[in-house]
Each structure stands twice: as C-alpha cells, then as structure tokens.
Scaffold this motif. Structure first.
Motif, short mmCIF file in Angstrom:
data_model
loop_
_atom_site.label_atom_id
_atom_site.label_comp_id
_atom_site.label_asym_id
_atom_site.label_seq_id
_atom_site.Cartn_x
_atom_site.Cartn_y
_atom_site.Cartn_z
N ILE A 65 0.86 -1.19 0.00
CA ILE A 65 0.00 0.00 0.00
C ILE A 65 0.89 1.23 0.00
N VAL A 66 0.60 2.16 -0.91
CA VAL A 66 1.39 3.38 -1.00
C VAL A 66 0.45 4.57 -0.83
N GLU A 67 0.82 5.49 0.05
CA GLU A 67 0.00 6.65 0.35
C GLU A 67 -0.11 7.56 -0.87
N ASN A 68 1.03 7.87 -1.47
CA ASN A 68 1.08 8.89 -2.52
C ASN A 68 1.50 8.27 -3.85
N LEU A 88 8.67 -1.53 -17.70
CA LEU A 88 7.74 -1.39 -16.58
C LEU A 88 6.42 -0.83 -17.09
N LEU A 89 5.33 -1.56 -16.83
CA LEU A 89 4.00 -1.13 -17.27
C LEU A 89 3.11 -0.97 -16.04
N VAL A 90 2.15 -0.06 -16.13
CA VAL A 90 1.16 0.12 -15.06
C VAL A 90 -0.21 0.04 -15.73
N ASP A 91 -0.98 -1.01 -15.38
CA ASP A 91 -2.16 -1.30 -16.22
C ASP A 91 -3.27 -0.25 -16.15
N GLN A 92 -3.37 0.51 -15.04
CA GLN A 92 -4.45 1.50 -14.94
C GLN A 92 -3.98 2.94 -15.20
N LYS A 116 4.87 6.91 -11.23
CA LYS A 116 3.58 7.46 -10.81
C LYS A 116 2.51 6.41 -11.04
N MET A 117 1.54 6.37 -10.12
CA MET A 117 0.40 5.48 -10.32
C MET A 117 -0.89 6.26 -10.07
N ALA A 118 -1.77 6.23 -11.05
CA ALA A 118 -3.01 7.01 -10.97
C ALA A 118 -3.96 6.42 -9.94
N GLN A 119 -3.93 5.11 -9.78
CA GLN A 119 -4.85 4.42 -8.86
C GLN A 119 -4.29 3.04 -8.58
N THR A 120 -4.96 2.31 -7.69
CA THR A 120 -4.55 0.94 -7.41
C THR A 120 -4.51 0.15 -8.71
N SER A 121 -3.40 -0.50 -8.99
CA SER A 121 -3.33 -1.29 -10.22
C SER A 121 -2.16 -2.24 -10.17
N HIS A 122 -2.01 -2.98 -11.24
CA HIS A 122 -0.89 -3.92 -11.34
C HIS A 122 0.29 -3.25 -12.03
N VAL A 123 1.45 -3.44 -11.42
CA VAL A 123 2.69 -3.09 -12.10
C VAL A 123 3.20 -4.36 -12.75
N ILE A 124 3.58 -4.26 -14.00
CA ILE A 124 4.02 -5.42 -14.75
C ILE A 124 5.45 -5.20 -15.21
N ALA A 125 6.32 -6.14 -14.89
CA ALA A 125 7.71 -6.07 -15.35
C ALA A 125 7.87 -7.07 -16.48
N SER A 134 9.51 -12.68 -20.73
CA SER A 134 8.76 -13.19 -19.59
C SER A 134 8.25 -11.99 -18.80
N LEU A 135 7.31 -12.25 -17.89
CA LEU A 135 6.80 -11.13 -17.11
C LEU A 135 6.45 -11.54 -15.69
N ALA A 136 6.32 -10.52 -14.85
CA ALA A 136 5.80 -10.69 -13.49
C ALA A 136 4.88 -9.52 -13.24
N ARG A 137 3.87 -9.75 -12.39
CA ARG A 137 2.98 -8.64 -12.06
C ARG A 137 2.75 -8.59 -10.56
N ARG A 138 2.49 -7.39 -10.09
CA ARG A 138 2.27 -7.20 -8.66
C ARG A 138 1.30 -6.06 -8.46
N GLU A 139 0.28 -6.31 -7.61
CA GLU A 139 -0.68 -5.24 -7.35
C GLU A 139 -0.14 -4.30 -6.28
N ILE A 140 -0.26 -3.01 -6.52
CA ILE A 140 0.10 -2.01 -5.53
C ILE A 140 -1.13 -1.15 -5.29
N LYS A 141 -1.53 -1.06 -4.01
CA LYS A 141 -2.71 -0.27 -3.65
C LYS A 141 -2.29 1.18 -3.42
N ILE A 142 -3.02 2.08 -4.03
CA ILE A 142 -2.70 3.50 -3.95
C ILE A 142 -3.80 4.23 -3.18
N VAL A 143 -3.40 4.98 -2.16
CA VAL A 143 -4.38 5.72 -1.38
C VAL A 143 -4.79 6.99 -2.13
N GLN A 144 -3.79 7.73 -2.61
CA GLN A 144 -4.09 8.94 -3.37
C GLN A 144 -3.32 8.92 -4.69
#
Lengths: 148, 103
Positions: A65-68, A88-92, A116-125, A134-144
């Motif tokens: 979880i990331v505040e900012n 590095l991709l950010v799906d949202q 930068k992340m606009a909202q909670t989403s998956h980061v894909i490497a 090959s790829l990996a993905r990880r969800e990061i929750k964004i507060v703001q």
C-alpha cells in the motif's frame, strides 16, 4: 536560424537517437509511438513481447500500500540468464508504459526506480532474456493517485 | 539550465553501484493548475549512463516516471577514480550531462 531549419535539425537529431535505440535493441518499434499506446496487451505487442509467460524468476519489490501515487518505489530483480531489457508497465495508468531499460553485458539485472500510479493497479515487469520475453505482475494499492 | 544530476557511484567487491537523481518536473501534460489551465507535458525521454566511454544503462521514459527521476543499478567492474556519466534529453529537446568519479 529559421524555424524550419531548427525543426529539421531537432527532428533529425531525435530520429538519430531513435534509430540508434532500435539498432541497439532497446526498442523494437518507434519509441514515441510505444509510449502513446494504451493498454497492456497493445504495449506488449509493440514491445515484441506478446505471449510472454509469467515467470517466478522475476521479482517486483514494492510496498503493498502506498500513500502517494506520485512516487512509488519499484525494484525489479530478474534471475533469468541473459536479461537484456526490462520494461515497466502500469495497467491503470493513462500512459501504460512507464519506462524501458536496456542492460548491456555486465550490468546486473536488478534496477530500482520510482513511478507514478493514478490508482490501485498492477505493475508489470516485462523482461527480455535468453529465453525470450517473460513477465511478473504485482498489485500495488494507492491511497491517493499521482498522475495529475 | 536545469540542475545537475545527482550521482553517486561506489565500488565494492568488483561491482559498481550507481544511484542517480535527475532534477526534472516530469509533467505528464494532464495536470491542471488551480485556475484550470493544463500544464504542458515536459518529461525526460532518454537517459544514458556511461562508465568511462561504455554504455552501462540506457533508459527510455514516458511521463509515468516520477518527478526527479531516481534510479539505482549496478554494473560489474569499475575502479575508484574512473568516471560515471549521466546524460538525459527531454521531450522539449533540452538535455544535460553530468559526471562523477567512482569512490
């Protein structure tokens, strides 16, 4: 210097850099266009990575979880032999592709940056190594969100 | 002229770690001022790191990279006194190049 000449010089210099990046294998397609493509599948295709499989030899280190969302620290670690490119991709995000890194021989397949992340989403490497993409993905929750 | 890239390069056990921060607004072109005007896109598109004359990292950025882009990575080799240089170019054609010595 008149404007058209200036523009021509600018465009020429930029095209030169691009051609060089493409030749160096950093980008399989025109760079300006790949950053303007929206959506993970379309970006993967443009990177030449369509059909890449998930691999547990790629690790994404980040907070859950990331505040900012303006500054999200992300580290990508690849244990795939011959890792030569990381994307590095950010799906949202409005701009799906955040960055592409070319790692010449001798550079370790591990890199940390901030995105930068606009909202909670998956980061894909997405990793290009000896065995292809090959790829990996990880969800990061964004507060703001931080894409404003 | 933009501020210098802050670079730290340290070698230990034959591996040089580079930490860098390039001062840059990295505007996406989507941010609005209080009065509603859009702030024009302004972001680094290319960043290259050299050890002496050899490329050790080549990056292409879109506007999703955070303000004041920050990178940490390592390469094999390097010795105290040798140079590490960082060059960038942005979407307006501005550029900057800075060099430090490895410690």
């Amino acid at each position: 210097m008149d404007r058209s000449r200036r523009l021509a010089l600018k465009t020429g210099a930029r095209a030169g850099v691009l051609a060089w990046l493409v030749a160096a294998g950093v980008l399989p397609v025109s760079a300006a266009s790949v950053f303007s493509i929206h959506g993970v599948d379309a970006v993967m295709e443009a990177l030449g990575a369509a059909g890449a499989r998930e691999s547990d030899a790629i690790e994404i280190v980040a907070a859950e979880i990331v505040e900012n969302g303006a500054m999200v620290s992300v580290e990508v670690i690849s244990r795939l032999a011959g890792t030569r490119q990381m994307a590095l991709l950010v799906d949202q995000n409005p701009t799906t592709l955040a960055a592409v890194f070319a790692l010449p021989d001798g550079t370790l397949p591990r890199l940390q940056t901030r995105i930068k992340m606009a909202q909670t989403s998956h980061v894909i490497a997405v990793i290009e190594a000896d065995g292809g993409f090959s790829l990996a993905r990880r969800e990061i929750k964004i507060v703001q969100g931080g894409c404003g | 002229m933009s501020d210098p890239v802050r670079i730290r390069a340290t070698v230990a056990e034959g591996v040089t770690q580079v930490r860098l921060m390039a001062a840059h607004p990295m505007e996406t072109g989507r941010r609005r001022l209080a009065e509603g005007a859009l702030v024009a896109a302004h972001y680094i598109t290319d960043l290259t790191v050299l050890h002496e004359a050899r490329v050790v990292l080549q990056a292409r950025f879109g506007p999703s990279v955070s303000r004041d882009p920050y990178l940490v990575f390592s390469f094999a080799g390097g010795a105290p006194g040798e140079t590490v240089s960082v060059s960038w170019r942005d979407n307006r054609g501005d550029s900057r190049s800075d060099t430090v010595t490895i410690r």
